[in-house]
Design a protein around this motif. Structure first.
Motif, mmCIF file in Angstrom:
data_model
loop_
_atom_site.group_PDB
_atom_site.id
_atom_site.type_symbol
_atom_site.label_atom_id
_atom_site.label_comp_id
_atom_site.label_asym_id
_atom_site.label_seq_id
_atom_site.Cartn_x
_atom_site.Cartn_y
_atom_site.Cartn_z
ATOM 1 N N LYS A 147 -56.668 -7.940 8.011
ATOM 2 C CA LYS A 147 -57.118 -7.149 8.781
ATOM 3 C C LYS A 147 -56.221 -6.083 8.463
ATOM 4 C CE LYS A 147 -57.425 -5.376 13.183
ATOM 5 N NZ LYS A 147 -57.380 -5.461 14.794
ATOM 6 N N TYR A 148 -56.617 -4.310 7.972
ATOM 7 C CA TYR A 148 -55.638 -3.294 7.655
ATOM 8 C C TYR A 148 -56.317 -2.450 8.503
ATOM 9 C CZ TYR A 148 -59.181 -0.731 5.606
ATOM 10 O OH TYR A 148 -60.520 -0.159 5.530
ATOM 11 N N SER A 149 -54.994 -1.104 9.277
ATOM 12 C CA SER A 149 -55.767 0.238 9.692
ATOM 13 C C SER A 149 -54.419 0.799 9.152
ATOM 14 C CB SER A 149 -55.536 -0.254 11.183
ATOM 15 O OG SER A 149 -54.254 0.327 11.332
ATOM 16 N N GLY A 150 -55.304 1.991 8.812
ATOM 17 C CA GLY A 150 -53.992 3.071 8.591
ATOM 18 C C GLY A 150 -54.580 4.452 7.799
ATOM 19 N N ASP A 151 -53.492 5.321 7.104
ATOM 20 C CA ASP A 151 -54.073 6.614 6.716
ATOM 21 C C ASP A 151 -52.586 6.591 5.000
ATOM 22 O OD1 ASP A 151 -51.687 7.300 7.539
ATOM 23 O OD2 ASP A 151 -52.930 8.178 9.114
ATOM 24 N N THR A 152 -52.890 7.924 4.709
ATOM 25 C CA THR A 152 -51.639 7.759 3.600
ATOM 26 C C THR A 152 -50.522 7.527 4.217
ATOM 27 O OG1 THR A 152 -52.381 10.339 3.452
ATOM 28 C CG2 THR A 152 -53.327 8.605 2.381
ATOM 29 N N ASN A 153 -50.117 7.779 5.661
ATOM 30 C CA ASN A 153 -48.779 8.311 5.846
ATOM 31 C C ASN A 153 -48.353 6.645 7.009
ATOM 32 O OD1 ASN A 153 -48.354 11.066 5.266
ATOM 33 N ND2 ASN A 153 -49.821 11.473 6.893
ATOM 34 N N ASN A 154 -48.949 5.356 6.642
ATOM 35 C CA ASN A 154 -49.287 4.884 7.806
ATOM 36 C C ASN A 154 -49.545 3.363 7.819
ATOM 37 O OD1 ASN A 154 -47.895 3.006 10.325
ATOM 38 N ND2 ASN A 154 -49.162 4.402 11.971
ATOM 39 N N LEU A 155 -49.267 2.674 6.626
ATOM 40 C CA LEU A 155 -50.535 1.199 6.609
ATOM 41 C C LEU A 155 -49.780 0.129 7.581
ATOM 42 C CD1 LEU A 155 -52.277 -0.121 5.145
ATOM 43 C CD2 LEU A 155 -50.735 -0.578 3.643
ATOM 44 N N ASN A 156 -50.849 -0.468 8.711
ATOM 45 C CA ASN A 156 -50.529 -1.745 9.331
ATOM 46 C C ASN A 156 -51.709 -2.820 8.940
ATOM 47 O OD1 ASN A 156 -48.621 -0.673 10.994
ATOM 48 N ND2 ASN A 156 -50.731 0.807 11.810
ATOM 49 N N LEU A 157 -50.736 -4.168 8.296
ATOM 50 C CA LEU A 157 -51.584 -5.206 8.193
ATOM 51 C C LEU A 157 -50.767 -5.817 9.242
ATOM 52 C CD1 LEU A 157 -50.083 -5.657 4.380
ATOM 53 C CD2 LEU A 157 -52.132 -4.435 5.429
ATOM 54 N N TYR A 158 -52.437 -6.799 9.460
ATOM 55 C CA TYR A 158 -52.086 -7.641 10.530
ATOM 56 C C TYR A 158 -52.648 -8.941 10.186
ATOM 57 C CZ TYR A 158 -53.425 -3.098 12.958
ATOM 58 O OH TYR A 158 -53.396 -1.789 13.724
ATOM 59 N N PHE A 159 -51.808 -9.674 10.967
ATOM 60 C CA PHE A 159 -51.888 -12.037 11.009
ATOM 61 C C PHE A 159 -51.283 -12.662 12.172
ATOM 62 C CE2 PHE A 159 -46.889 -11.447 10.558
ATOM 63 C CZ PHE A 159 -47.312 -12.265 11.215
ATOM 64 N N LYS A 160 -52.154 -14.161 11.609
ATOM 65 C CA LYS A 160 -51.952 -14.156 13.814
ATOM 66 C C LYS A 160 -51.032 -15.456 12.754
ATOM 67 C CE LYS A 160 -56.980 -13.024 14.934
ATOM 68 N NZ LYS A 160 -56.816 -12.837 16.427
ATOM 69 N N ASP A 161 -50.742 -15.678 14.452
ATOM 70 C CA ASP A 161 -49.920 -16.892 14.237
ATOM 71 C C ASP A 161 -50.294 -17.527 15.509
ATOM 72 O OD1 ASP A 161 -48.292 -18.708 13.584
ATOM 73 O OD2 ASP A 161 -46.654 -18.124 14.432
ATOM 74 N N GLY A 162 -51.010 -18.489 15.403
ATOM 75 C CA GLY A 162 -51.743 -19.520 16.563
ATOM 76 C C GLY A 162 -52.334 -18.419 17.386
ATOM 77 N N ASP A 163 -52.308 -18.204 18.928
ATOM 78 C CA ASP A 163 -53.212 -17.474 18.930
ATOM 79 C C ASP A 163 -52.914 -15.411 19.731
ATOM 80 O OD1 ASP A 163 -55.295 -19.071 20.376
ATOM 81 O OD2 ASP A 163 -54.241 -19.321 22.018
ATOM 82 N N THR A 164 -51.553 -15.404 18.504
ATOM 83 C CA THR A 164 -51.099 -14.098 18.509
ATOM 84 C C THR A 164 -51.419 -13.138 17.899
ATOM 85 O OG1 THR A 164 -49.248 -15.361 19.757
ATOM 86 C CG2 THR A 164 -48.262 -13.021 18.988
ATOM 87 N N THR A 165 -51.432 -12.148 17.844
ATOM 88 C CA THR A 165 -51.976 -11.298 16.178
ATOM 89 C C THR A 165 -50.178 -10.107 16.216
ATOM 90 O OG1 THR A 165 -54.171 -10.885 17.134
ATOM 91 C CG2 THR A 165 -53.195 -8.865 15.701
ATOM 92 N N TYR A 166 -49.958 -10.647 14.698
ATOM 93 C CA TYR A 166 -49.168 -9.465 14.643
ATOM 94 C C TYR A 166 -48.862 -7.972 13.426
ATOM 95 C CZ TYR A 166 -45.750 -13.079 16.802
ATOM 96 O OH TYR A 166 -45.417 -14.533 17.189
ATOM 97 N N VAL A 167 -48.131 -7.477 13.989
ATOM 98 C CA VAL A 167 -48.485 -5.645 12.679
ATOM 99 C C VAL A 167 -47.009 -5.761 12.029
ATOM 100 C CG1 VAL A 167 -48.147 -4.537 14.809
ATOM 101 C CG2 VAL A 167 -49.148 -3.625 12.789
ATOM 102 N N ILE A 168 -48.027 -5.734 11.169
ATOM 103 C CA ILE A 168 -46.619 -5.425 10.023
ATOM 104 C C ILE A 168 -46.802 -3.979 9.657
ATOM 105 C CG2 ILE A 168 -45.195 -5.428 7.548
ATOM 106 C CD1 ILE A 168 -46.413 -8.432 7.367
ATOM 107 N N GLY A 169 -45.920 -3.209 10.246
ATOM 108 C CA GLY A 169 -46.179 -1.744 9.401
ATOM 109 C C GLY A 169 -45.268 -1.047 8.857
ATOM 110 N N PHE A 170 -45.844 0.089 7.967
ATOM 111 C CA PHE A 170 -45.648 0.483 6.526
ATOM 112 C C PHE A 170 -45.485 1.925 6.588
ATOM 113 C CE2 PHE A 170 -46.377 -4.034 5.179
ATOM 114 C CZ PHE A 170 -45.630 -4.460 4.879
ATOM 115 N N SER A 171 -44.351 2.165 6.037
ATOM 116 C CA SER A 171 -44.306 3.299 5.309
ATOM 117 C C SER A 171 -44.156 3.647 4.266
ATOM 118 C CB SER A 171 -43.155 4.735 6.101
ATOM 119 O OG SER A 171 -43.377 4.221 7.798
ATOM 120 N N PRO A 172 -44.998 4.767 2.990
ATOM 121 C CA PRO A 172 -44.911 5.121 1.856
ATOM 122 C C PRO A 172 -42.929 5.399 1.681
ATOM 123 C CG PRO A 172 -46.038 6.852 2.666
ATOM 124 C CD PRO A 172 -45.968 6.000 3.961
ATOM 125 N N GLN A 173 -42.688 4.830 0.241
ATOM 126 C CA GLN A 173 -41.663 5.413 0.039
ATOM 127 C C GLN A 173 -41.470 6.465 -0.951
ATOM 128 O OE1 GLN A 173 -40.331 1.457 -1.595
ATOM 129 N NE2 GLN A 173 -38.620 1.684 -0.682
#
Length: 173
Positions: A147-173
């Protein structure tokens, strides 16, 4: 005088009728702007979804391990990056390529995303292997994005490890 007021009220009603069309245009879920520009995105956080921590403290067994890992993270802005590329042609996004860079490994492949439900899948071929805890979790997470969410200033990618959902947040370089 009455005619002037009626004209003014008419213009005001017209403005109120047109205003929603301007407010409905935002960057949220604009896949074309977010994911096809070729802009490199650098990881800015990796944590449990909903947490205010920049990095989940439970990733490391000791404080010394965490400090060493974060020193590596801060070593260069060319690590922990993802670059999406593609183009919009006649309303469809094509040429969906992705490049991911950890510390000691990299990955390339393709991506698919659905703006109607924010689902995303990445098909990656990884070369190299990570030895750092944060880099290992980053690369494993990128291979399991759903899953993803965000806009042109902030991108979040989501993944699961077991029952836990993690988010990797990104900023444009």
């Amino acid at each position: 005088m009455v005619r002037g007021r009626l004209r003014y009220i008419g213009y005001l009603l017209l403005l109120l009728a047109v205003l929603p069309t301007f407010s409905s245009c935002n960057n949220e879920d604009d896949l074309v702007k977010i994911l096809t520009s070729g802009t490199p995105w650098r990881m800015s956080r990796l944590t449990v979804d909903g947490s205010s921590n920049k990095f989940d403290p439970n990733f490391w067994e000791t404080e010394a391990e965490r400090d060493a890992s974060l020193d590596l993270y801060n070593l260069s802005s060319s690590y922990y990056t993802v670059t999406f590329a593609g183009a919009e042609i006649d309303g469809e996004i094509t040429g969906n390529t992705i490049t991911v860079r950890g510390m000691d490994s990299s990955a390339s492949g393709t991506w698919n995303a659905n703006a109607s439900n924010n689902s995303m899948s990445l098909s990656l071929s990884v070369s190299g292997a990570e030895t750092d805890v944060l880099a290992t979790i980053f690369m494993n997470g990128m291979q399991n994005v759903y899953k993803y969410s965000g806009d042109t200033n902030n991108l979040n990618l989501y993944f699961k490890d077991g029952d836990t959902t993690y988010v990797i947040g990104f900023s444009p370089q």
